[in-house]
Design an enzyme around this catalytic site. Sequence first.
Site, PDB file in Angstrom:
ATOM      1  N   ARG A 144       6.638  -0.792 -11.532  1.00 34.30           N
ATOM      2  CA  ARG A 144       7.976  -1.390 -11.648  1.00 34.30           C
ATOM      3  C   ARG A 144       7.919  -2.831 -12.137  1.00 34.30           C
ATOM      4  NH1 ARG A 144      11.256   0.335  -6.256  1.00 34.30           N
ATOM      5  NH2 ARG A 144      10.427  -1.634  -5.519  1.00 34.30           N
ATOM      6  N   LEU A 188      11.566  -6.810  -0.451  1.00 33.36           N
ATOM      7  CA  LEU A 188      11.033  -6.969   0.911  1.00 33.36           C
ATOM      8  C   LEU A 188      11.429  -5.800   1.805  1.00 33.36           C
ATOM      9  CD1 LEU A 188      11.739 -10.813   1.114  1.00 33.36           C
ATOM     10  CD2 LEU A 188       9.689  -9.635   0.303  1.00 33.36           C
ATOM     11  N   SER A 204       6.248  -7.160   2.912  1.00 32.94           N
ATOM     12  CA  SER A 204       7.041  -7.467   4.107  1.00 32.94           C
ATOM     13  C   SER A 204       7.838  -8.761   3.927  1.00 32.94           C
ATOM     14  CB  SER A 204       6.108  -7.600   5.313  1.00 32.94           C
ATOM     15  OG  SER A 204       5.216  -8.668   5.091  1.00 32.94           O
ATOM     16  N   CYS A 234      10.218   1.305   2.304  1.00 31.43           N
ATOM     17  CA  CYS A 234      11.228   0.275   2.568  1.00 31.43           C
ATOM     18  C   CYS A 234      12.617   0.901   2.574  1.00 31.43           C
ATOM     19  CB  CYS A 234      11.149  -0.807   1.501  1.00 31.43           C
ATOM     20  SG  CYS A 234      11.197  -0.110  -0.153  1.00 31.43           S
ATOM     21  N   SER A 287      15.995   5.936  -5.508  1.00 25.98           N
ATOM     22  CA  SER A 287      15.061   5.408  -6.506  1.00 25.98           C
ATOM     23  C   SER A 287      15.239   6.122  -7.841  1.00 25.98           C
ATOM     24  CB  SER A 287      13.629   5.604  -6.019  1.00 25.98           C
ATOM     25  OG  SER A 287      13.479   4.997  -4.762  1.00 25.98           O
ATOM     26  N   TRP A 327       0.807  -1.222   0.000  1.00 27.46           N
ATOM     27  CA  TRP A 327       0.000   0.000   0.000  1.00 27.46           C
ATOM     28  C   TRP A 327       0.835   1.265   0.000  1.00 27.46           C
ATOM     29  CZ3 TRP A 327       1.723   2.661   4.074  1.00 27.46           C
ATOM     30  CH2 TRP A 327       2.265   1.932   5.137  1.00 27.46           C
ATOM     31  N   ASN A 328       2.135   1.167   0.307  1.00 29.57           N
ATOM     32  CA  ASN A 328       2.873   2.422   0.573  1.00 29.57           C
ATOM     33  C   ASN A 328       3.187   3.225  -0.686  1.00 29.57           C
ATOM     34  OD1 ASN A 328       4.814   0.536  -0.143  1.00 29.57           O
ATOM     35  ND2 ASN A 328       6.315   1.242   1.334  1.00 29.57           N
ATOM     36  N   LYS A 365      -2.414  -8.140  -7.930  1.00 31.82           N
ATOM     37  CA  LYS A 365      -3.245  -7.938  -6.747  1.00 31.82           C
ATOM     38  C   LYS A 365      -2.656  -6.806  -5.920  1.00 31.82           C
ATOM     39  CE  LYS A 365      -3.305  -9.083  -2.611  1.00 31.82           C
ATOM     40  NZ  LYS A 365      -3.815  -7.804  -2.067  1.00 31.82           N
ATOM     41  N   PRO A 366      -3.306  -5.623  -5.961  1.00 33.78           N
ATOM     42  CA  PRO A 366      -2.810  -4.518  -5.136  1.00 33.78           C
ATOM     43  C   PRO A 366      -3.197  -4.729  -3.680  1.00 33.78           C
ATOM     44  CG  PRO A 366      -4.810  -3.852  -6.289  1.00 33.78           C
ATOM     45  CD  PRO A 366      -4.519  -5.277  -6.726  1.00 33.78           C
ATOM     46  N   ALA A 367      -2.611  -3.936  -2.790  1.00 29.73           N
ATOM     47  CA  ALA A 367      -2.935  -4.036  -1.364  1.00 29.73           C
ATOM     48  C   ALA A 367      -4.388  -3.620  -1.130  1.00 29.73           C
ATOM     49  CB  ALA A 367      -2.006  -3.123  -0.567  1.00 29.73           C
TER      50      ALA A 367
HETATM   51  P1  NAP Z   1       2.497  -6.915   3.431  1.00 26.58           P
HETATM   52  O1  NAP Z   1       1.622  -7.010   4.607  1.00 26.58           O
HETATM   53  O2  NAP Z   1       3.551  -7.935   3.240  1.00 26.58           O
HETATM   54  O3  NAP Z   1       1.518  -6.865   2.177  1.00 26.58           O
HETATM   55  C1  NAP Z   1       2.011  -6.729   0.873  1.00 26.58           C
HETATM   56  C2  NAP Z   1       1.033  -7.376  -0.079  1.00 26.58           C
HETATM   57  O4  NAP Z   1       0.974  -8.786   0.191  1.00 26.58           O
HETATM   58  C3  NAP Z   1      -0.391  -6.860   0.033  1.00 26.58           C
HETATM   59  O5  NAP Z   1      -0.967  -6.833  -1.252  1.00 26.58           O
HETATM   60  C4  NAP Z   1      -1.049  -7.918   0.893  1.00 26.58           C
HETATM   61  O6  NAP Z   1      -2.447  -8.017   0.730  1.00 26.58           O
HETATM   62  C5  NAP Z   1      -0.374  -9.170   0.360  1.00 26.58           C
HETATM   63  N1  NAP Z   1      -0.450 -10.315   1.259  1.00 26.58           N
HETATM   64  C6  NAP Z   1      -0.550 -10.326   2.594  1.00 26.58           C
HETATM   65  N2  NAP Z   1      -0.613 -11.604   3.040  1.00 26.58           N
HETATM   66  C7  NAP Z   1      -0.565 -12.404   1.958  1.00 26.58           C
HETATM   67  C8  NAP Z   1      -0.599 -13.822   1.758  1.00 26.58           C
HETATM   68  N3  NAP Z   1      -0.690 -14.675   2.778  1.00 26.58           N
HETATM   69  N4  NAP Z   1      -0.526 -14.285   0.494  1.00 26.58           N
HETATM   70  C9  NAP Z   1      -0.441 -13.442  -0.542  1.00 26.58           C
HETATM   71  N5  NAP Z   1      -0.400 -12.109  -0.427  1.00 26.58           N
HETATM   72  C10 NAP Z   1      -0.446 -11.588   0.815  1.00 26.58           C
HETATM   73  O7  NAP Z   1       3.246  -5.517   3.374  1.00 26.58           O
HETATM   74  P2  NAP Z   1       2.631  -4.067   3.489  1.00 26.58           P
HETATM   75  O8  NAP Z   1       2.383  -3.788   4.916  1.00 26.58           O
HETATM   76  O9  NAP Z   1       1.530  -3.874   2.523  1.00 26.58           O
HETATM   77  O10 NAP Z   1       3.847  -3.195   2.943  1.00 26.58           O
HETATM   78  C11 NAP Z   1       4.879  -2.793   3.747  1.00 26.58           C
HETATM   79  C12 NAP Z   1       6.094  -3.688   3.559  1.00 26.58           C
HETATM   80  O11 NAP Z   1       6.499  -3.657   2.198  1.00 26.58           O
HETATM   81  C13 NAP Z   1       7.279  -3.199   4.343  1.00 26.58           C
HETATM   82  O12 NAP Z   1       7.931  -4.277   4.944  1.00 26.58           O
HETATM   83  C14 NAP Z   1       8.156  -2.554   3.269  1.00 26.58           C
HETATM   84  O13 NAP Z   1       9.513  -2.491   3.602  1.00 26.58           O
HETATM   85  C15 NAP Z   1       7.897  -3.434   2.106  1.00 26.58           C
HETATM   86  N6  NAP Z   1       8.228  -2.749   0.846  1.00 26.58           N
HETATM   87  C16 NAP Z   1       9.335  -3.167   0.164  1.00 26.58           C
HETATM   88  C17 NAP Z   1       9.701  -2.517  -1.012  1.00 26.58           C
HETATM   89  C18 NAP Z   1      10.923  -2.926  -1.776  1.00 26.58           C
HETATM   90  O14 NAP Z   1      11.035  -2.549  -2.936  1.00 26.58           O
HETATM   91  N7  NAP Z   1      11.844  -3.674  -1.207  1.00 26.58           N
HETATM   92  C19 NAP Z   1       8.920  -1.474  -1.493  1.00 26.58           C
HETATM   93  C20 NAP Z   1       7.791  -1.086  -0.770  1.00 26.58           C
HETATM   94  C21 NAP Z   1       7.455  -1.758   0.402  1.00 26.58           C
HETATM   95  P3  NAP Z   1      -3.420  -7.254   1.768  1.00 26.58           P
HETATM   96  O15 NAP Z   1      -3.290  -5.824   1.473  1.00 26.58           O
HETATM   97  O16 NAP Z   1      -4.756  -7.763   1.461  1.00 26.58           O
HETATM   98  O17 NAP Z   1      -2.960  -7.616   3.142  1.00 26.58           O
END
Ligand code: NAP
Length: 488
Positions: free
Chosen positions: A170, A262, A240, A295, A452, A161-162, A185-187
Amino acid sequence: MTSTDRESDVIAAVPGRLLIGGQWRAAASGASFAVDDPATATELTEVADAGAADAMDALTAAAEAQSSWAQHPPRERGEILRRVYEQLVARADELALLMTLEMGKALPESRGEILYAAEFFRWFSEEAVRIHGRYMHAPAGGGRLLTMRAPVGPCVFVTPWNFPAAMGARKIAPAIAAGCTMIVKPAQQTPLSMLALAAILQDAGLPDGVLNVITSRHAGEVIGPLLADPRVRKLSFTGSTEVGRRLIEQSAAQILRVSMELGGNAPFIVLEDADLDAAVEGAMTAKMRNVGEACTAANRFLVAEPVAAAFTERLTARMSAQRVGRGTEEGVQVGPLIDRPALEKVGELVADSLALGATATTGGRALPGPGFFYEPTVLSDVPAGARVLSEEIFGPVAPIQTFATEEDAIAAANATEYGLVAYLYTRDLQRAFRVCEALETGMIGLNQGLVSNPAAPFGGVKQSGFGREGGFEGIEEYLESKYVAMAL
Ligand code: NAP
């Protein structure tokens, strides 16, 4: 038109349905879910709530479109991407407002993200026609070695979502350039920006079935069956580390190609010879971009002892001058956090640091609601062992620690399971190279607080993931090599 009318128009223009095989349709179950404004904690609209059956329909559409899309002339694939770039730039204000409404960050930041997302479409429109194999003499003589490139096939993309537009852009742009079809699938907190982007891709002439978007409240239920289906060939995930680890396990069943973007725990190192004005400026960018919900956000400030007091004082002054409020309001720099759990987590991390002896030189409190606002905060003298140093803060909090020697700074910077990005401030070129080489990280901001760039390979090492997005590397994630051994 009042600002409220404009907000309503922007929301009403988004197709709140699933995009499957070129058709906008409701979920098979008829279910939908609410999307909220984190600045007011009120509902903006509803979108379709896909289930496993919808996900399988999307996969069927993607699988059926794959072969003809792979044959599509690269120039035409590039021209579709170029039209998307132009539309994103032309409509940046309206798309920025939509993003701010669902995600919270201030309008100038949302506009910046739309333009950043647009650049991926421009970059990969240029890369679409530069996919080449090679032809060479076998070293031992006689035969020839021919290498062909082919799209990996239908992909599954899961985004956070961020950065509601850029994280999808990307993945989508290089996949289109390479000739892959996809399901995105977006958040659940921020589906609207992706739906708006999908409509733009459709208007730009993307054939039916190449891009399918499923919004859902049940991520595990829709993604699990997709990863178990042999028609899917690739998963690219941004989110995450915890969820990424689970998806890597699930991807093992079909031996999927996997890209993982991640979490991070970025160190921001200020050596004693640094230009302190530049370091404070960079610190503001690295910490406060996206309300700290990135992130790449600087998570730990490591400052050389001789300059720590001056750095802390200047950073405190800048942080305390930030204007917090609803991101749609003129002059606001810091919007709300995404939801109540995020606000509570930031509060807990700050409380833990204060209890262990840190000092809040500014901030340190949540602000009155109804939205999820937290004061820009600087914590000095943060002791080792504070949670804030080892967990992703994802909020406007800057913890500062000091170090005595360059070696201490490197050891502290590397003392994390993450390795996405680090920031380094020094005016000494030799030190700069030495420290860059010693840091265990995928990216480094050297005397700058932002890394970035669509033309650069974005990605991490260690538990920050693998694979790269952007740059020349970005399209490689979507291509296979096929080698033909030729007897001549
Ligand atoms: P998240 O909880 O891991 O969710 C990311 C996505 O995964 C969402 O679309 C979420 O859906 C989905 N998801 C959750 N549980 C799942 C499952 N069991 N199976 C399949 N998909 C699932 O992370 P977030 O809180 O949205 O984002 C923050 C995290 O992203 C932070 O840790 C950040 O560092 C990381 N991030 C990394 C980068 C990078 O490029 N390295 C860039 C941006 C963000 P729902 O929305 O329905 O829960």
